[in-house]
Every structure is written in structure tokens, then in C-alpha cells.
Design an enzyme around this catalytic site. Structure first.
Site, mmCIF file in Angstrom:
data_model
loop_
_atom_site.group_PDB
_atom_site.id
_atom_site.type_symbol
_atom_site.label_atom_id
_atom_site.label_comp_id
_atom_site.label_asym_id
_atom_site.label_seq_id
_atom_site.Cartn_x
_atom_site.Cartn_y
_atom_site.Cartn_z
ATOM 1 C CG ASP A 198 -1.820 1.170 1.276
ATOM 2 O OD1 ASP A 198 -1.421 2.268 0.849
ATOM 3 O OD2 ASP A 198 -2.972 1.000 1.703
ATOM 4 C CG HIS A 199 1.346 4.346 -3.132
ATOM 5 N ND1 HIS A 199 0.099 4.020 -3.571
ATOM 6 C CD2 HIS A 199 1.427 5.681 -3.212
ATOM 7 C CE1 HIS A 199 -0.545 5.114 -3.900
ATOM 8 N NE2 HIS A 199 0.242 6.152 -3.694
ATOM 9 C CG HIS A 261 -4.284 4.360 -0.566
ATOM 10 N ND1 HIS A 261 -3.290 3.420 -0.607
ATOM 11 C CD2 HIS A 261 -4.548 4.659 -1.870
ATOM 12 C CE1 HIS A 261 -2.967 3.167 -1.875
ATOM 13 N NE2 HIS A 261 -3.731 3.899 -2.658
#
Ligand code: BG6
Length: 514
Positions: A198-199, A261
Site C-alpha cells: 500500500d504505497h 490507503h
């Protein structure tokens, strides 16, 4: 004197990391060009990669090694935060190659394995493989299965050269599909080999959240239902879906942004202090916070969900088309481009404190923020007379842009008359630390190489988040178009999203007060 520490949660590569082969599945895709190739290049510029680090692109098209090298160098030139020098490229290019293969053909995985073993033989020492699955989600399963069956997943098991796999989002489409993926992973890999990305967790400001919460003693006593009146998390974008319509229409705001996110930001904000910085300790606390979320009320007057879709409008003074006019969007699409929710965490710390979440495309501006709104002081000295208007104290954590933290307090304006005005105590990352910080993907690839899963999503975490949100998706599916509200591009979303908060004595603060 203020001590200026220079520590990070995760140590940098120790220099002992074994020779590595990074294999990117979906190598000719957009993510490789925009994020992965630049990240690998920047890590190499900082001497953070193992001394022998190879990059193999894997994809269905037949691409020559030279053409792939050109593609990688163009991508770096276009998207890297630092310019590529001839010297740096010289050092990298010999280690870049392409392997054409199908994702569902076991023989192609065997031939990849042979290629890996040839490199290993030449180096004459064991090599670790980092498999990066950056394909459309429809082929996650065959790739994971074939990595398992071909033996690539099990190379050097229980040694530091053991294989690792990074899995891009979306991790599943709903609870059932996430569960299925986890079942394959559990069959073929150990959880410690798996890095669900999950960047957002790789963003500096998100990592910093743990430090701000747990390296400062002033927050802990007030970080609870006794002092906090609400928490708001906004992840808004001013862009539309652009060329990603095909993917986006099967996804929507809840799957694309909230499930991962935004829920991660919630977990980090709400979790209890972990007992150590050990990855499992941190992830256990995040899961516990997610598990304490109450099922969401979907309909009736108390509904806690709102969805919307953008229509045409003005964004930053420019005309923007509506979602249904975007390329690749079916005429009768009912996909939401905006979602907001009111969540409740049923635990000792948070009982009674609403957590408002929202995310959408084509909103007024790009902003990712967490706003902690504190309770007002008793109306004894100030606040009961409108002359002494008291604004609630706010702690605003800006994830992006303009990364920083602002604390809003009330103060007296200068002068002979007593008047109150909110003032800001502000910290900005760029002012304090300068710009050009590493990109999220640099941090995350480096951590996966080192086997550190702290900033990745564990299997149970993904399922807990889906478990909460899948009923919302099912409900929306049943409702069809009913309740899907239009909002003009360039605004802050559907009117019902404002009502969601107003009915509960709050209002959205990002874009309004802060
Ligand atoms: C991705 C979503 O995960 O995050 C995109 O798929 C979104 O739709 C992007 O635009 C936003 O990321 P960032 O880092 O620009 O906030």
C-alpha cells in the site's frame, strides 16, 4: 537543547543483503515506468541495493533485452526524482534483461527459474529473488500458483536468500476474493515472505505518524474519547480517472482508495501503542483497531455511507468532463468516484468518537489529511458569549501536499479589547528538512529486500478491512443507481456528505476551515 535524532523505523540495508534478482511481472506496465524503475534506480544511486542486483522484466509481449533496457532508461529519465547520469546507467544496464512468458504457463516459470539459476551459477553464491507482481489483479492467482509449483517460491527457504514477493493493490475485490488470494499465499509461501503493498505506508509523512504519536508524550493523554470529538481523514484528488477508466470502473472509490490507503491511515491514527517496533507488534495493533470497527449502518436516516460520481465542472479554472464522458466508461456505469463514511471504533479509547473518512476524484484540490478535532473547553470563561468565540482545537496532519503538521489554538488578538482568534503552530517538512525525500516505492522496495514487513499489509489486516467494507459494496450493488449522487467536478463532493457530518454536529474541515 533539542536533541536532533537521525533514526528511522526501519534500518537501511546493512550491506549484507545477498545478491538479488528483482523480477517484475507486468514489466511493460505503467507502474514500472512511473514508480518501480525510478525507485530501483534511486536506491542504486544511494548505494542501497545489494552489490549484485539484477532486474528481470517479465511480460507476455516478446521484447528484446535492448528494447527493455531503453524502456527502463526512458522511464527513469522521465520519472525519476533525480537525473540519470551516464555513469549510473552504465552501472545498471548490464544487469537489466527481459523474459517473455505467460502468467498461466508453468513452463515459462521453469524457464525463468533456469535463467535465475544461470545468474546464480555465474556469481557462485546464493541469490535472493524479489518477485514484484505488478500485473492486473486477474492474473495474481496464476502467478502466485506458478511461483509455488515451479519451486521459485521455495528457493533457499529459511535462509536470508529466501524468495520474497511483493503484491500490488488491489488485494482482492471483496472479502471472498481477498480470502481466496490469502489461501493461495498460505499454501505457497510463508507470511514472512509476502509483502502486500500500500504505497501510502511508504510515504514519509505516514511513517512519521508513528513517531509523532509514540515519540512525543504530550499526545497520549489526550488521544482518546475524553478529549477528541472527531477524527476526519480526507484523501482527495483533483484529477479524474484519465486513461485508467477500464480499471477504475471495475473498482470505484471505496475499493481503490478507502479499503486500503484510507483504512491504513485510520489504523495508524487509532491503534494502541505497540510494545515494540517489531513488524508483527505494529501490525497486531493495527489489526486490533480495525477489528474493533462497528458494522456500518447502510440505510435509513442513520445511514453512515455516501457515494457520488463527478459530473462536469471547473477544476482549477479549467473545464472538466463528467465521469460518464471519460474514456472507457460504460454509458450506464454506476461506479462511485467519491465515497464518505462515518465509522465507530468500539473500544475503550475511542467509544463515541466518530471517524469520518472520505475520498474522491475531481474534488476541489488534492489533499491527504488527518484532522483530529478536540472537544471545546467548558463555556465558563470563553465561548458562552459570541464576543469570545472559541474555535475547537485541531491537530492537522498533512500527508500531502505541503507535508506538515499544524496545531490550531485560540489566542487573544493584540489590542485593548479581548477578542479570540485561532492561531496556527505549524511545522512543514520542506522548511525543516528540505525537499527531495525518497519516494514511497524506494522505502518499500528496500524494506521488502530486507525482509521487513512493517510497512506492508498483513493478510488478516486486508481481510478485516474488506470484512467491514464488503457489505457496503453489496448494498450499493443492490441499490443500483439509487443513492448515487452527482457532484460537480471541482467541488467537495455530494451534498449528502456534508449532511452526514452536520447531522452529527460536525463539518468537514479540510477545504473549509483548514
Ligand atoms: C492509487 C489509486 O492507489 O493511488 C489511484 O489507484 C490514485 O486511483 C493514487 O490516484 C493516489 O496516490 P497518490 O500517492 O498520488 O496520493
Amino acid at each position: 537543547m533539542i536533541h536532533k535524532p537521525n533514526s528511522s523505523i526501519n534500518p537501511l540495508v546493512s550491506g549484507k543483503t545477498p545478491p538479488t534478482i528483482v523480477v517484475i511481472f507486468g514489466a511493460s506496465g505503467d507502474l514500472t515506468a512511473r514508480k518501480l524503475a525510478p525507485a530501483i534506480f534511486n536506491l542504486s544511486m544511494d548505494n542501497l541495493l545489494p552489490s549484485s542486483c539484477f532486474l528481470i522484466g517479465y511480460g507476455r509481449k516478446e521484447i528484446s533485452n535492448d528494447a527493455f533496457k531503453d524502456y527502463i532508461s526512458d522511464s527513469i529519465n522521465k520519472h525519476s526524482r533525480r537525473k540519470i547520469s551516464d555513469k549510473a546507467w552504465e552501472a545498471l544496464q548490464d544487469k537489466v534483461s527481459f523474459h517473455a512468458g505467460a502468467y498461466d504457463n508453468l513452463e515459462d516459470f521453469h524457464s525463468l527459474k533456469r535463467e535465475i539459476e544461470t545468474i546464480e551459477k555465474k556469481l557462485n553464491e546464493p541469490v535472493q529473488c524479489l518477485f514484484y507482481i505488478s500485473t492486473p489483479p486477474s492474473v495474481f492467482k496464476p502467478i502466485l500458483e506458478n511461483l509455488g509449483i515451479s519451486g521459485l517460491a521455495k528457493r533457499h527457504r529459511n535462509r536470508e536468500e529466501e524468495s520474497k514477493v511483493i503484491i500490488e493493490k488491489p488485494f482482492g475485490h471483496d472479502l471472498a476474493s481477498a480470502h481466496d488470494l490469502n489461501a493461495i499465499i498460505n499454501r505457497r509461501f510463508e507470511e514472512t515472505q509476502v509483502f502486500r503493498i500500500d504505497h501510502y505506508l511508504g510515504k514519509e509523512t505516514v511513517q512519521s505518524l508513528l513517531v509523532q504519536r509514540f515519540a512525543n508524550s504530550i499526545f497520549e493523554p489526550i488521544w482518546n474519547r475524553n478529549y477528541v470529538s472527531s477524527v476526519q481523514i480526507t484523501v482527495s484528488e483533483n484529477l479524474g480517472v484519465g486513461s485508467r477508466g477500464g480499471y477504475y470502473d471495475r473498482s470505484g472509490a471505496l475499493r481503490d482508495m478507502i479499503q486500503n490507503h484510507v483504512m491504513q491511515l485510520l489504523a495508524l491514527t487509532a491503534m494502541e501503542p505497540p510494545s515494540s517496533l517489531d513488524p508483527e507488534s505494529i501490525r497486531n495493533e493495527k489489526v486490533k483497531a480495525l477489528q474493533a470497527l462497528k458494522p456500518i449502518v447502510l440505510n435509513g436516516n442513520n445511514s453512515e455511507v455516501v457515494r457520488g460520481v463527478y459530473s462536469q465542472g471547473l477544476v482549477d479554472g479549467e473545464k472538466a468532463i463528467g465521469y460518464l464522458q471519460e474514456m472507457g466508461i460504460p454509458e450506464h456505469s454506476i461506479t462511485e468516484t467519491y465515497a464518505s463514511l462515518c465509522l465507530h471504533i468500539e473500544n475503550w479509547r475511542w467509544k463515541g468518537v466518530p471517524f469520518y473518512l472520505r475520498s474522491g476524484k475531481r474534488l476541489a484540490k488534492k489533499a491527504s489529511e488527518i484532522v483530529v478535532q478536540f472537544k471545546r473547553p467548558p463555556e465558563i470563561l470563553f465561548g458562552k458569549d459570541s464576543k469570545y468565540a472559541v474555535s475547537p482545537n485541531l491537530l492537522v496532519i498533512r500527508i500531502q501536499p505541503n507535508e506538515g503538521i499544524t496545531l490550531y489554538l485560540n489566542s487573544k488578538t493584540p489590542g485593548l479589547e479581548t477578542k479570540l482568534q485561532p492561531i496556527e503552530l505549524a511545522f512543514g517538512y520542506e522548511t525543516t528538512f528540505g525537499s527531495n525525500t525518497p519516494e514511497a516505492y524506494e522505502r518499500l522496495i528496500l524494506d521488502a529486500l530486507n525482509g521487513d514487513g512493517t510497512l506492508f499489509i498483513r493478510g488478516d489486516e486486508a481481510e478485516t478491512s474488506w470484512g467491514l467494507l464488503s457489505p457496503v459494496l453489496d448494498y450499493w450493488q443492490d441499490q443500483g443507481k439509487k443513492g448515487l449522487e452527482n457532484y460537480a467536478s471541482g467541488t467537495w463532493g455530494p451534498l449528502s456528505a456534508d449532511k452526514l457530518l452536520l447531522g452529527r454536529g460536525h463539518e468537514w474541515l479540510t477545504g473549509n476551515m483548514v
